[in-house]
Design a protein around this motif. Structure first.
Motif, PDB file in Angstrom:
ATOM      1  N   CYS A   1      13.745  38.661  21.539  1.00 52.04           N
ATOM      2  CA  CYS A   1      13.341  37.613  21.392  1.00 52.04           C
ATOM      3  C   CYS A   1      13.298  37.182  23.134  1.00 52.04           C
ATOM      4  O   CYS A   1      15.299  36.192  22.363  1.00 52.04           O
TER       5      CYS A   1
ATOM      6  N   TYR B   1       9.031  26.555  22.058  1.00 49.74           N
ATOM      7  CA  TYR B   1       8.149  27.541  22.216  1.00 49.74           C
ATOM      8  C   TYR B   1       7.359  29.068  21.899  1.00 49.74           C
ATOM      9  O   TYR B   1       7.419  28.593  20.471  1.00 49.74           O
TER      10      TYR B   1
ATOM     11  N   CYS C   1      10.176  31.835  16.636  1.00 45.04           N
ATOM     12  CA  CYS C   1      10.080  30.823  18.213  1.00 45.04           C
ATOM     13  C   CYS C   1      11.050  29.535  17.445  1.00 45.04           C
ATOM     14  O   CYS C   1      10.766  29.522  16.841  1.00 45.04           O
TER      15      CYS C   1
ATOM     16  N   CYS D   1       8.676  37.771  16.297  1.00 45.83           N
ATOM     17  CA  CYS D   1      10.150  36.547  16.847  1.00 45.83           C
ATOM     18  C   CYS D   1       9.451  35.193  16.429  1.00 45.83           C
ATOM     19  O   CYS D   1       8.075  33.863  16.309  1.00 45.83           O
TER      20      CYS D   1
ATOM     21  N   HIS E   1      14.722  32.471  24.479  1.00 47.16           N
ATOM     22  CA  HIS E   1      15.388  31.698  24.310  1.00 47.16           C
ATOM     23  C   HIS E   1      15.543  31.381  22.606  1.00 47.16           C
ATOM     24  O   HIS E   1      14.728  30.492  22.152  1.00 47.16           O
TER      25      HIS E   1
ATOM     26  N   GLY F   1      14.961  32.688  20.240  1.00 45.90           N
ATOM     27  CA  GLY F   1      14.220  33.388  19.351  1.00 45.90           C
ATOM     28  C   GLY F   1      14.604  33.811  18.615  1.00 45.90           C
ATOM     29  O   GLY F   1      15.149  34.344  18.398  1.00 45.90           O
TER      30      GLY F   1
ATOM     31  N   CYS G   1       8.431  34.499  22.646  1.00 41.53           N
ATOM     32  CA  CYS G   1       9.465  33.205  23.155  1.00 41.53           C
ATOM     33  C   CYS G   1       9.178  32.708  24.524  1.00 41.53           C
ATOM     34  O   CYS G   1      10.156  31.769  24.318  1.00 41.53           O
TER      35      CYS G   1
END
Ligand code: CA
Ligand code: CA
Ligand code: CA
Length: 310
Positions: A113, A134, A130, A128, A115, A117, A139
């Motif tokens: 995942c 996102y 997030c 994921c 960012h 996540g 994500c």
């Protein structure tokens, strides 16, 4: 015949159909392929050894995939050397028969995942969770918070992570630029001018006698010289004052002779802001009167005189 093939690969047929012409039973070689099977006469099985698509496949082995040993979704192949099944697992599963879940979240290389996540493992897959802002399966997508046009009054929307910023047009404020600024809030109009709020500006409605953007100019009501007879004009809001004794515009001439300022029987003539004395001879005077006029003047004050002939 070295290539003995068990059922169902081993099929016999044709003895009744072909009768005497085909006395020997035909043995078929069933070659199990990855995607489709090929059936050839067993006598030709050695040729299969040279099939570029099936190198090394022997026809004498049992088809290990008949019992569906692989988990649903997997591909089954028979090992051409030892007859064991070979499962090719679908994504998300592992193990000899593809029944073990792959924990994608525990893989050593990285979090699938993006960012930051949160990875949640599931049977055969994962998903994921997030962080705000996102989206997407991993994500990977920065959600465009401006997509819904949240800014009002022709404002410009700036997409941010998990939010947006509205750049307001002049005269507006608020998170969504939904508020029209009251430019009259600071009471900009002076001299009791009335403020009218407009978009990004204000307008002052001035009382009589005042002008200017904020009514700061006291109109000069003396500019038209309204005071007569030399009186002094004093400007006031929406008006003026003439410094004179009587009369709004000094149109009344004061009789300065009322106090009899002329001595020795001199005759007083009232003037604008003053007087003139006409004297009786032998006193000096400003005016030489005709005899008749002088006699009348003197008679009016009870005197008489005679003028020497020149
Ligand atoms: Ca999984
Ligand atoms: Ca965003
Ligand atoms: Ca305004």
């Amino acid at each position: 015949m070295p290539h003995k093939t068990p059922t169902p690969h081993h099929q016999q047929q044709g003895s009744e159909q072909h009768g005497q012409e085909q006395e020997q039973p035909v043995t078929w070689c069933h070659i199990k392929g990855r995607h489709r099977d090929t059936v050839i006469p067993a006598a030709k099985c050695p040729e299969a050894l040279w099939n570029p698509g099936r190198p090394g496949l022997l026809c004498h082995l049992d088809d290990a995939c008949i019992s569906n040993p692989c988990h649903k979704g997997a591909l089954c192949d028979t090992n051409p050397l030892n007859g064991q099944y070979i499962c090719t697992c679908p994504q998300g599963y592992k193990g000899a028969d593809c029944t073990e879940d792959v924990d994608e979240c525990a893989m050593a290389n990285s979090n699938p995942c993006e960012h930051a996540g949160k990875c949640v493992n599931t049977d055969g897959s994962f998903h994921c969770e997030c962080l705000k802002g996102y989206g997407g399966p991993r994500c990977e997508m920065d959600i465009n918070e401006c997509h819904s046009d949240p800014c009002q009054n022709d404002a410009t929307c700036l997409d941010k992570i998990g939010g947006f910023t509205c750049l307001c047009m002049p005269g507006f404020k608020g998170v969504h630029c939904e508020l029209e600024i009251n430019e009259c809030q600071s009471n900009p109009c002076v001299n009791n001018g009335q403020c009218v709020d407009k978009v990004n500006r204000f307008q002052c409605l001035c009382p009589p006698g005042f002008t200017g953007p904020v009514c700061q100019i006291d109109i000069d009501d003396c500019s038209s010289t309204p005071c007569l007879n030399g009186a002094k004009c004093i400007d006031h809001p929406n008006g003026y004052e003439c410094q004179c004794a009587t009369g709004h515009n000094c149109q009344v001439n004061i009789d300065e002779c009322a106090s009899n300022p002329c001595l020795n029987q001199g005759t007083c003539f009232d003037d604008v802001s003053g007087y003139t004395c006409h004297c009786v001879l032998p006193y000096t005077g400003q005016w030489r009167l005709e005899e008749k006029e002088a006699t009348l003047l003197l008679q009016s004050v009870g005197l008489s005189f005679s003028i020497a002939e020149s």
